[in-house]
Design a protein around this motif. Structure first.
Motif, short mmCIF file in Angstrom:
data_model
loop_
_atom_site.label_atom_id
_atom_site.label_comp_id
_atom_site.label_asym_id
_atom_site.label_seq_id
_atom_site.Cartn_x
_atom_site.Cartn_y
_atom_site.Cartn_z
N SER A 179 0.83 -1.21 0.00
CA SER A 179 0.00 0.00 0.00
C SER A 179 0.86 1.25 0.00
N ARG A 180 1.95 1.22 0.77
CA ARG A 180 2.84 2.37 0.80
C ARG A 180 3.50 2.58 -0.56
N ALA A 181 3.94 1.48 -1.17
CA ALA A 181 4.59 1.61 -2.48
C ALA A 181 3.60 2.11 -3.53
N ASN A 182 2.37 1.59 -3.50
CA ASN A 182 1.36 2.04 -4.48
C ASN A 182 1.02 3.51 -4.29
N SER A 183 0.93 3.94 -3.04
CA SER A 183 0.61 5.34 -2.79
C SER A 183 1.72 6.26 -3.28
N LYS A 184 2.99 5.82 -3.15
CA LYS A 184 4.10 6.63 -3.65
C LYS A 184 4.06 6.71 -5.17
N VAL A 185 3.76 5.58 -5.83
CA VAL A 185 3.70 5.58 -7.30
C VAL A 185 2.57 6.47 -7.79
N GLU A 186 1.41 6.38 -7.13
CA GLU A 186 0.28 7.23 -7.53
C GLU A 186 0.59 8.70 -7.34
N ALA A 187 1.31 9.01 -6.27
CA ALA A 187 1.66 10.41 -6.04
C ALA A 187 2.60 10.92 -7.12
N VAL A 188 3.57 10.08 -7.51
CA VAL A 188 4.51 10.49 -8.56
C VAL A 188 3.79 10.66 -9.88
N ILE A 189 2.90 9.72 -10.22
CA ILE A 189 2.16 9.81 -11.49
C ILE A 189 1.27 11.03 -11.52
N SER A 190 0.60 11.30 -10.41
CA SER A 190 -0.29 12.46 -10.37
C SER A 190 0.49 13.76 -10.51
N ARG A 191 1.71 13.79 -9.93
CA ARG A 191 2.51 15.02 -10.05
C ARG A 191 3.02 15.22 -11.47
N THR A 192 3.33 14.11 -12.16
CA THR A 192 3.88 14.23 -13.52
C THR A 192 2.79 14.46 -14.55
N THR A 193 1.61 13.95 -14.36
CA THR A 193 0.55 14.06 -15.36
C THR A 193 -0.37 15.24 -15.12
N GLN A 194 -0.33 15.82 -13.94
CA GLN A 194 -1.25 16.92 -13.67
C GLN A 194 -0.80 18.16 -14.44
N ALA A 195 -1.74 18.79 -15.17
CA ALA A 195 -1.44 19.98 -15.97
C ALA A 195 -1.22 21.17 -15.07
N THR A 196 -0.15 21.90 -15.35
CA THR A 196 0.16 23.09 -14.54
C THR A 196 -0.09 24.38 -15.31
N SER A 197 -0.46 24.29 -16.60
CA SER A 197 -0.74 25.49 -17.41
C SER A 197 -1.74 25.15 -18.50
N SER A 198 -2.33 26.20 -19.07
CA SER A 198 -3.31 26.03 -20.15
C SER A 198 -2.82 26.79 -21.37
N PRO A 199 -2.62 26.13 -22.49
CA PRO A 199 -2.16 26.84 -23.71
C PRO A 199 -3.14 27.93 -24.15
N GLN A 200 -4.45 27.70 -24.04
CA GLN A 200 -5.43 28.67 -24.47
C GLN A 200 -5.34 29.94 -23.64
N ILE A 201 -5.21 29.76 -22.33
CA ILE A 201 -5.10 30.94 -21.46
C ILE A 201 -3.80 31.68 -21.72
N THR A 202 -2.74 30.94 -22.01
CA THR A 202 -1.46 31.58 -22.31
C THR A 202 -1.55 32.46 -23.56
N LEU A 203 -2.22 31.93 -24.64
CA LEU A 203 -2.40 32.72 -25.86
C LEU A 203 -3.25 33.96 -25.61
N GLU A 204 -4.30 33.81 -24.82
CA GLU A 204 -5.16 34.97 -24.54
C GLU A 204 -4.39 36.05 -23.79
N LEU A 205 -3.59 35.66 -22.78
CA LEU A 205 -2.80 36.64 -22.06
C LEU A 205 -1.76 37.31 -22.97
N PHE A 206 -1.13 36.53 -23.84
CA PHE A 206 -0.15 37.10 -24.77
C PHE A 206 -0.80 38.11 -25.71
#
Length: 222
Positions: A179-206
């Motif tokens: 369970s501990r190993a699975n929770s660590k893997v899920e945390a790493v995957i969620s950090r790597t796959t979670q979007a931190t920016s939006s291309p559409q919003i970036t173009l609108e601001l530019f």
């Protein structure tokens, strides 16, 4: 030993060959016993005070107060045991106690000395009070129990229960680690796959900063 020219000091000796303590050894033994008796009396006084409080303060007696009294008793008992095992206390098991006189009649001095617990010291009471081993019947019953525990069948049952318990503990530990190993893997995957920016919003601001897209003119505001 005696001084030169003086007659030797006679040493009292019992018929069984035991020699009583004399001189410095006797004084040291008496002082050690006196200190142990004082500690034992303090423990008894603490127990009496606690029992009185339990009887008289039933409405206000709570668990923290009881724990405080138990802590005091535990400390006093530990202090007594440390004094008994201390280097300054003689090894009491090396000094046998031999009754020189047994009397079936009540002894007022003994009754007062023991606070009424031992009114007489006769042939019936002496074995119980001076016993250094359990009663023969109790010792026999205890030996039977130990023999039953040590039997082959019980040994096999105990080993089987130990193996079952260890297997269950290993299974639980494996699940915890997984369970501990699975929770660590899920945390790493969620950090790597979670979007931190939006291309559409970036173009609108530019476009807003460089070309004024989406901004209202002053006339429209007025």
């Amino acid at each position: 030993m005696s001084a030169p020219g003086m007659p030797p000091i006679p040493i009292q000796q019992f018929s069984n060959g035991l020699v009583p303590l004399q001189g410095v050894a006797a004084k040291h033994f008496d002082d050690s016993l006196e200190g142990l008796l004082i500690r034992a009396q303090e423990i008894r006084k603490s127990i009496e005070d606690f029992l009185i409080r339990v009887d008289s303060e039933q409405s206000t007696m709570n668990w923290p107060k009881a724990l405080d009294n138990f802590g005091l008793l535990s400390g006093q008992i530990s202090s007594l045991m440390s004094a008994i095992k201390g280097d300054k206390t003689p090894t009491l098991r090396n000094y046998p106690l031999i009754p020189l006189k047994l009397n079936p009649d009540q002894d007022p001095h003994l009754h007062t000395l023991t606070n009424g617990r031992v009114p007489t010291f006769s042939h019936a009471e002496a074995p119980d009070y001076l016993r250094t081993k359990p009663d023969p019947s109790v010792e026999h019953a205890e030996q039977q129990i130990l023999n039953q525990i040590a039997s082959a069948e019980n040994s096999q049952n105990v080993m089987l229960q130990i193996q079952t318990f260890n297997k269950q503990c290993s299974t639980i530990l494996a699940r915890i680690h997984n369970s501990r190993a699975n929770s660590k893997v899920e945390a790493v995957i969620s950090r790597t796959t979670q979007a931190t920016s939006s291309p559409q919003i970036t173009l609108e601001l530019f476009g807003m900063l460089n070309h004024g897209y989406g901004l209202k003119s002053p006339q429209q505001i007025g």
